[in-house]
Design an enzyme around this catalytic site. Sequence first.
Site, mmCIF file in Angstrom:
data_model
loop_
_atom_site.group_PDB
_atom_site.id
_atom_site.type_symbol
_atom_site.label_atom_id
_atom_site.label_comp_id
_atom_site.label_asym_id
_atom_site.label_seq_id
_atom_site.Cartn_x
_atom_site.Cartn_y
_atom_site.Cartn_z
ATOM 1 N N HIS A 261 40.712 28.618 46.641
ATOM 2 C CA HIS A 261 41.710 27.584 46.343
ATOM 3 C C HIS A 261 41.621 26.440 47.351
ATOM 4 C CE1 HIS A 261 45.715 26.357 44.675
ATOM 5 N NE2 HIS A 261 45.829 25.797 45.881
ATOM 6 N N GLU A 262 41.680 26.793 48.628
ATOM 7 C CA GLU A 262 41.614 25.754 49.665
ATOM 8 C C GLU A 262 40.223 25.118 49.714
ATOM 9 O OE1 GLU A 262 44.371 24.793 50.854
ATOM 10 O OE2 GLU A 262 45.469 26.525 50.061
ATOM 11 N N HIS A 265 40.258 22.279 47.346
ATOM 12 C CA HIS A 265 40.863 21.107 47.999
ATOM 13 C C HIS A 265 39.850 20.479 48.962
ATOM 14 C CE1 HIS A 265 44.962 21.377 46.586
ATOM 15 N NE2 HIS A 265 45.176 22.582 47.093
ATOM 16 N N GLU A 291 45.694 19.346 43.307
ATOM 17 C CA GLU A 291 45.918 20.737 42.932
ATOM 18 C C GLU A 291 44.954 21.170 41.827
ATOM 19 O OE1 GLU A 291 47.928 24.314 43.778
ATOM 20 O OE2 GLU A 291 47.838 22.377 44.821
#
EC number: 3.4.17.19
Length: 496
Positions: A261-262, A265, A291
């Site tokens: 997830h990160e 980003h 997001e």
Amino acid sequence: MSMQQKEIFLKHLNEMNHYKQALELMTWDRHTSIPNDGLQDRLEIVGFFTEKLHQLQTSDKMVNCFEQFLSSGDSILQQAAQVCKTTYEQKTNIPKEEYKAYAMLCSESEAVWHQAKQEDNFKLFEPFLEKIVSYKQRFADYVGYESHIYDALLQEHEPGLEVKEIDEVFADLRPMLIDLLQRIKNSEAVVDANLLRVPFAIEKQKSMSLALLERIGYKLNKGRMDTSAHPYTFGINPNDVRISTYYDENDFTRSVFSAMHEGGHGLYEQNFGTDIQHTLLAEASSMGIHESQSLLWESFISKNKLFWESNRDVLKAYAPQEIQKLDLETFYRSLHQVSPSPIRLEADEVSYPLHIMIRYELEKDLISGKIKVSSLPEAWREKSAAYLGVTPSNDTEGVLQDIHWSSGDFGYFPSYALGYIYAAQLYESIDGALNMEQIYRDQNLHLVKEWLKEHIYQYGKRKTPLQLLKDTTGKGLQTDAYKTFLQDKYKGIYHL
């Protein structure tokens, strides 16, 4: 415009950028490594740098710069000037002393919220939240809006979107999610996440996450992965993008998928166009688009069965035998157990958007004056029961569970759900362009990163969310791709 005027503007932009980078670096340090006794001094330094940045953003020099370049023939400088103008108006429309009092209130409010959550005492937090809501209502009036007061707050996070559009897509999505949850609940299929909850050494979890981050294209020579209480991405500049994750020795999925997830980003932050760096345009188009990039890599790619088929070597290199011996189908299905929880951070991917809708609807009603702060706990319980089929047993796992309102973050929650919708539309376009099944089988995920770099990453703030969607998918904001993704995926997993 003269060369001298351009140099003055670029120098001013660069100076602001230096302050922003310093603030982001201090944020990373605060989340990952600062000693407890150093926090108060650090907050004072953050306050000093924030004030200096504010002075640059609202100075007469800034006004002179952006007024000269709003009609510039240089499209990048013209767009940078527009960002500066918007920031200036946001900062100066609100009286300085009033904003300072609000900032001090939020600092105190966060501490009270922590105590209230720990003690399950909403009444302790209630008067602080009432004051914050009152401030946000006044700020919205200062900034101005056309249709709905909440639009003024929404623009800070999702420029170009209004309440009427979000209401429409959420109203379209909500019945499908509630129905899907009910059908999963009624299914006799056995999907057991506990099969994956076995002892897994933290150092091996870290090595596994780093190996997978390398596969998706996150550059460790331009970043690093640390440990923090809450996973986070710190985009200092495109050559220094740091991420953090957390670990549970008995549940590797928490660390690995938060790293994915990160990492999503981080890929966005590492790949802004070189032509917009140091111009204030080297930022995400919106919080929802940011997001979408994390969710694209976490939910749509790294939770795809073919991803694990093509990365089985990574699993074998680091996972314990109990996980390695699972066949691919069992492993994949175990990643997707659906069990609605009253707590957002524990939510599965089917119920998560419903958590966001609860918060969006309540904060919208607070700002518009439709409900009072004192009514929040009961309103929260009612919506949780109606949407999720679960009722919080207390306010700690209900209305007090999120920090956002205590720090004044109204208008932010919709971005979490919009991220899923954007990601689904983008994934559909990527599949059409690249054939994702073949991408997985050939281990060519770098081609996905290159596609995103060409169509999303390089533009930063140069395009609004809706412009990015239109240019990459040929469509506006639509829920069709997201609904199809969820229905097809869980139909197979739960034999619906």
